[in-house]
Write a protein that holds these residues in place. Structure first.
Motif, short mmCIF file in Angstrom:
data_model
loop_
_atom_site.label_atom_id
_atom_site.label_comp_id
_atom_site.label_asym_id
_atom_site.label_seq_id
_atom_site.Cartn_x
_atom_site.Cartn_y
_atom_site.Cartn_z
N GLU A 205 3.07 -7.36 -2.16
CA GLU A 205 2.74 -5.94 -2.06
C GLU A 205 3.47 -5.35 -0.87
O GLU A 205 3.16 -5.65 0.28
N HIS A 206 4.48 -4.51 -1.14
CA HIS A 206 5.34 -4.03 -0.06
C HIS A 206 4.91 -2.68 0.49
O HIS A 206 5.33 -2.32 1.60
N ILE A 207 4.14 -1.91 -0.25
CA ILE A 207 3.64 -0.64 0.26
C ILE A 207 2.13 -0.78 0.45
O ILE A 207 1.37 -0.87 -0.52
N VAL A 208 1.72 -0.82 1.70
CA VAL A 208 0.32 -1.08 2.04
C VAL A 208 -0.38 0.23 2.37
O VAL A 208 0.13 1.04 3.18
N ALA A 209 -1.53 0.46 1.74
CA ALA A 209 -2.35 1.64 2.04
C ALA A 209 -3.35 1.30 3.14
O ALA A 209 -4.05 0.29 3.05
N LEU A 210 -3.42 2.13 4.16
CA LEU A 210 -4.33 1.92 5.28
C LEU A 210 -5.33 3.08 5.28
O LEU A 210 -4.95 4.24 5.51
N ARG A 211 -6.58 2.76 5.00
CA ARG A 211 -7.60 3.80 4.84
C ARG A 211 -7.66 4.73 6.05
O ARG A 211 -7.78 4.29 7.19
N GLY A 212 -7.57 6.01 5.76
CA GLY A 212 -7.68 7.01 6.82
C GLY A 212 -6.44 7.17 7.67
O GLY A 212 -6.40 8.04 8.55
N ARG A 213 -5.41 6.35 7.42
CA ARG A 213 -4.21 6.42 8.26
C ARG A 213 -2.95 6.77 7.47
O ARG A 213 -2.11 7.53 7.94
N GLY A 214 -2.79 6.21 6.28
CA GLY A 214 -1.62 6.49 5.48
C GLY A 214 -1.05 5.24 4.84
O GLY A 214 -1.79 4.37 4.38
N TYR A 215 0.29 5.13 4.85
CA TYR A 215 0.96 4.02 4.19
C TYR A 215 1.97 3.37 5.13
O TYR A 215 2.51 4.02 6.03
#
Length: 219
Positions: A205-215
């Motif tokens: 998984e190369h694009i990681v979603a970070l809750r409340g922060r973005g990608y």
């Protein structure tokens, strides 16, 4: 020793350049026939020096044909120093344009500078899985073009430029005018499509979603 291909019909001038560069550990092969130059294997060469005033074929056309088959660095060296020729030469793929007459030391300096840039780009390309192809308006992953849409390219290129740093959803949307809706779901759909285009070449998984922060893009 680096090898250069000199496409030049002035034999006396070509021999002078060959001797001068040989003293600086650059081997120069000479070719005065543009048609022969176009069928010469380019793999052994690090750079091409190209004159424009060639017999039978204009040097600009030679440059155009060379660029179709290779990304080898090209320096045009010509007595034709009109702005039109310079602009056209650079537009069709030359990396530099040096009007004659010139000091051989300047030629050597330009060759050295161009080879340094090419080597630096090559090293960076080897280190990074994702590369931006600005001309094609695409992102390359492990040498595979992802064939992105305009909106996908705008988002993916921003992630690549951040080089592993987090970028907020708001910033991604701001930098992606092709996304008609400013809602988060539109961005999520674009991210999902980019992931799908990367997936055939990597299970990670190369694009990681970070809750409340973005990608964040992970190489």
């Amino acid at each position: 020793m680096k090898r250069l291909l000199l496409i030049e019909d002035d034999e006396e001038f070509a021999c002078l350049i060959q001797a001068f560069l040989a003293q600086r550990s650059l081997h120069v092969d000479m070719c005065n026939d543009p048609f022969l130059a176009l069928v010469t294997p380019l793999e052994p060469y690090s750079l091409i020096l190209l004159d424009l005033g060639l017999p039978w074929m204009d040097g600009l056309e030679v440059c155009r044909e060379l660029r179709k088959k290779s990304q080898i660095p090209i320096i045009i060296s010509s007595a034709r120093n009109s702005t039109a020729d310079k602009v056209m030469g650079l537009q069709i793929g030359a990396d530099d344009y040096l009007p004659k007459p010139y000091d051989p030391d300047e030629l050597y300096a330009r060759i050295s500078s161009l080879l340094r840039r090419v080597n630096a780009f090559s090293n960076e390309k080897q280190k990074r899985a994702f590369m931006i192809d600005a001309q094609a308006h695409d992102v390359i992953f492990l040498e595979h073009p992802l064939l992105l849409t305009e909106a996908e390219f705008e988002v993916a290129s921003q992630l690549v430029k951040q080089n592993g740093h987090v970028i907020s959803k708001e910033q991604l949307l701001y930098d992606a005018p092709a996304i008609s809706s400013m809602e988060g779901k539109s961005l999520e759909m674009i991210i999902s499509k980019i992931r799908a285009k990367v997936k055939p070449y990597s299970s990670k998984e190369h694009i990681v979603a970070l809750r409340g922060r973005g990608y964040r893009l992970v190489e």
